[in-house]
Design an enzyme around this catalytic site. Structure first.
Site, PDB file in Angstrom:
ATOM      1  N   ARG A 132       0.834  -1.202   0.000  1.00 28.84           N
ATOM      2  CA  ARG A 132       0.000   0.000   0.000  1.00 28.84           C
ATOM      3  C   ARG A 132       0.865   1.248   0.000  1.00 28.84           C
ATOM      4  O   ARG A 132       2.087   1.165  -0.008  1.00 28.84           O
ATOM      5  CB  ARG A 132      -0.957  -0.012   1.186  1.00 28.84           C
ATOM      6  N   THR A 134       3.081   4.149   0.887  1.00 31.50           N
ATOM      7  CA  THR A 134       4.055   4.272   1.976  1.00 31.50           C
ATOM      8  C   THR A 134       4.592   5.686   2.112  1.00 31.50           C
ATOM      9  O   THR A 134       5.236   6.010   3.098  1.00 31.50           O
ATOM     10  CB  THR A 134       5.289   3.383   1.730  1.00 31.50           C
ATOM     11  N   TRP A 145      12.781   3.452 -11.239  1.00 31.87           N
ATOM     12  CA  TRP A 145      11.970   3.270 -12.458  1.00 31.87           C
ATOM     13  C   TRP A 145      12.670   3.834 -13.676  1.00 31.87           C
ATOM     14  O   TRP A 145      12.617   3.289 -14.758  1.00 31.87           O
ATOM     15  CB  TRP A 145      10.581   3.905 -12.295  1.00 31.87           C
ATOM     16  N   SER A 193       5.751  -1.874 -18.033  1.00 22.97           N
ATOM     17  CA  SER A 193       4.802  -0.782 -17.858  1.00 22.97           C
ATOM     18  C   SER A 193       3.553  -1.267 -17.109  1.00 22.97           C
ATOM     19  O   SER A 193       3.007  -0.555 -16.257  1.00 22.97           O
ATOM     20  CB  SER A 193       4.446  -0.214 -19.233  1.00 22.97           C
ATOM     21  N   HIS A 196       4.375  -1.558 -13.451  1.00 25.13           N
ATOM     22  CA  HIS A 196       4.428  -0.213 -12.884  1.00 25.13           C
ATOM     23  C   HIS A 196       3.011   0.300 -12.609  1.00 25.13           C
ATOM     24  O   HIS A 196       2.710   0.836 -11.542  1.00 25.13           O
ATOM     25  CB  HIS A 196       5.163   0.696 -13.885  1.00 25.13           C
ATOM     26  N   ARG A 228      -2.840  10.060 -11.583  1.00 24.98           N
ATOM     27  CA  ARG A 228      -1.938   9.100 -12.214  1.00 24.98           C
ATOM     28  C   ARG A 228      -2.462   8.489 -13.506  1.00 24.98           C
ATOM     29  O   ARG A 228      -1.689   8.029 -14.332  1.00 24.98           O
ATOM     30  CB  ARG A 228      -1.633   7.954 -11.251  1.00 24.98           C
ATOM     31  N   CYS A 335      12.859   1.692   0.062  1.00 26.96           N
ATOM     32  CA  CYS A 335      11.811   1.447   1.058  1.00 26.96           C
ATOM     33  C   CYS A 335      11.584  -0.064   1.158  1.00 26.96           C
ATOM     34  O   CYS A 335      11.293  -0.712   0.158  1.00 26.96           O
ATOM     35  CB  CYS A 335      10.554   2.176   0.594  1.00 26.96           C
ATOM     36  N   CYS A 338       8.332  -1.562  -0.147  1.00 24.84           N
ATOM     37  CA  CYS A 338       8.257  -1.504  -1.614  1.00 24.84           C
ATOM     38  C   CYS A 338       9.241  -2.498  -2.223  1.00 24.84           C
ATOM     39  O   CYS A 338       8.985  -3.097  -3.259  1.00 24.84           O
ATOM     40  CB  CYS A 338       8.572  -0.108  -2.129  1.00 24.84           C
TER      41      CYS A 338
END
Ligand SMILES: *[C@@H]1O[C@H](CO)[C@@H](O)[C@H](O)[C@H]1NC(C)=O
Length: 409
Positions: A132, A134, A145, A193, A196, A228, A335, A338
């Protein structure tokens, strides 16, 4: 009208595949999602062994992020008992691991394998550490990325990604370049993609909405979703990325239907030490395989690597090395939470690719003895199922945003 625009665009047939989005939505919502959800809660699938302490091999670590929500909960008592002291994982390792490890060394892996025997590898209870929002963002997240897209997706420096803040123009030539690529390289880009997009979708769907008296409340954030994925706010990129999410879903779905014969053999056990539980888990997994087979609109990977034998082989190798490199970049995610989910999802996709390129070996597996030609480790199986579970959840969450956006209207 701006709010629902994303769903006006996100409809119909997907490129490079004879499938339509609506059929995938229905199939996922009614068949796959409820079952995969149940499967992920079972002991075999909820404990994932991972090494979160490997240093980033490409640049100096800028220190781990200290945001509270980046923290990975250590395995609780019951999980430690299950995984180390009890019969669970340990017994499995003693019996099968030695054989597997020897075999693993000789295989074409799509991912950098974590050293499962490293003292730094630990079991993580995935249910205690949901993927989720963060708060992890900024240059460190962007760098990960960016290096994936810029240095690992077959892309020349001179072609700029759309929305890349460093691009001199607006990156219009990107899609011309992409269409000019061979199918395999285009597929590669779409998979990344799609991954992502899926990760970003989870962050929008499990956003930290508020925190009062130290009690966080998580839920969907429509504004973040729009930022987004809305076609206008993202200059058309959002819907394209979501289409890639569907594409990725189909690829992993295809892999699941292809790997079924491996698990259908009586010699394969989802071993936790509890015979009754194990039989139930296996039955549920086989049920999901049957569902994947009943879905007819698959991506046909036969058209992949179909050129002359030598060309196909070197292309596949190139594809594999690029992907493997991406799995190493995951060690650069600052992180922990993640990093955990990034590693799990790349390993899941890597396993799916390994399956898709091992069709012959899977069909020729012996019924009652350990497989020589094709083998999956427990870690790969757990990653495969959970990674697909994430995609299934993403597509479900997308439906939820559709409803929420209509209400906001
Ligand atoms: C692996 O990724 C790193 C970081 O993006 C990059 O510098 C390197 O060139 C890549 N290596 C290969 C073999 O693709």
């Amino acid at each position: 009208y701006v709010l629902t625009a994303v769903f006006l665009v996100l409809t119909g047939v997907l490129d490079d595949c004879l499938c339509d989005i609506e059929s995938i939505d229905d199939f996922n919502t009614f068949k796959i999602f409820p079952k995969i959800q149940k499967l992920q809660e079972r002991d075999y699938f909820r404990y994932y062994k991972v090494n979160l302490k490997r240093p980033c091999p490409f640049w100096a670590d800028d220190g781990h992020c200290s945001i509270k929500d980046c923290h990975v909960e250590p395995c609780p008592e019951v999980c430690i008992r299950y995984c180390t002291v009890g019969k669970g994982c340990l017994a499995e390792q003693l019996e099968a691991f030695i054989d597997w490890a020897r075999y693993d060394d000789s295989q074409d892996h799509f991912c950098e394998l974590d050293d499962e025997r490293s003292p730094d590898a630990q079991y993580v209870d995935l249910l205690l550490n949901p993927e989720r929002y963060t708060g992890y963002k900024g240059p460190s997240a962007w760098r990960v990325w960016n290096s994936i897209y810029e240095e690992n997706c077959f892309k020349p420096r001179s072609v700029y990604r759309p929305l890349n803040p460093l691009a001199p123009s607006r990156g219009e030539s990107f899609y011309t370049w992409l269409e000019g690529l061979c199918l395999e390289k285009r597929v590669f880009y779409k998979l990344i993609s799609g991954l992502h997009a899926s990760i970003n979708l989870h962050l929008c769907a499990n956003y930290l909405l508020e925190e009062t008296w130290g009690k966080p409340r998580w839920g969907p954030n429509v504004k973040e979703f729009t930022r987004r994925f809305d076609p206008i706010e993202t200059k058309g990129e959002g819907p394209r990325r979501l289409k890639n999410l569907y594409f990725l879903y189909l690829i992993e779905l295809r892999a699941l239907s292809k790997v079924a014969p491996y698990f259908e053999r009586s010699v394969v056990d989802l071993y936790t030490g509890n015979g009754h539980e194990d039989a139930e888990s296996k039955a549920l997994l086989l049920e999901i395989f049957r569902d994947t087979k009943s879905f007819h609109m698959h991506f046909d990977e036969k058209s992949m690597f179909a050129g002359d034998k030598k060309g196909a082989k070197s292309l596949k190798e190139e594809f594999r090395l690029h992907f493997k490199n991406i799995s190493r970049i995951m060690d650069c995610v600052g992180c922990d939470k993640c990093r955990l989910w990034g590693k799990l999802q790349t390993q899941g996709l890597g396993t799916a690719l390994k399956i898709l390129f091992s069709e012959k070996e899977i069909q020729n597996l012996p019924e009652n003895s350990p497989s020589k030609g094709f083998q999956l480790t427990r870690q790969e199986i757990v990653a495969l199922v959970n990674a697909f579970g994430r995609l299934s959840t993403s597509i479900k969450e997308l439906q939820n945003f559709k409803v929420l956006l209509q209400q906001t209207r």
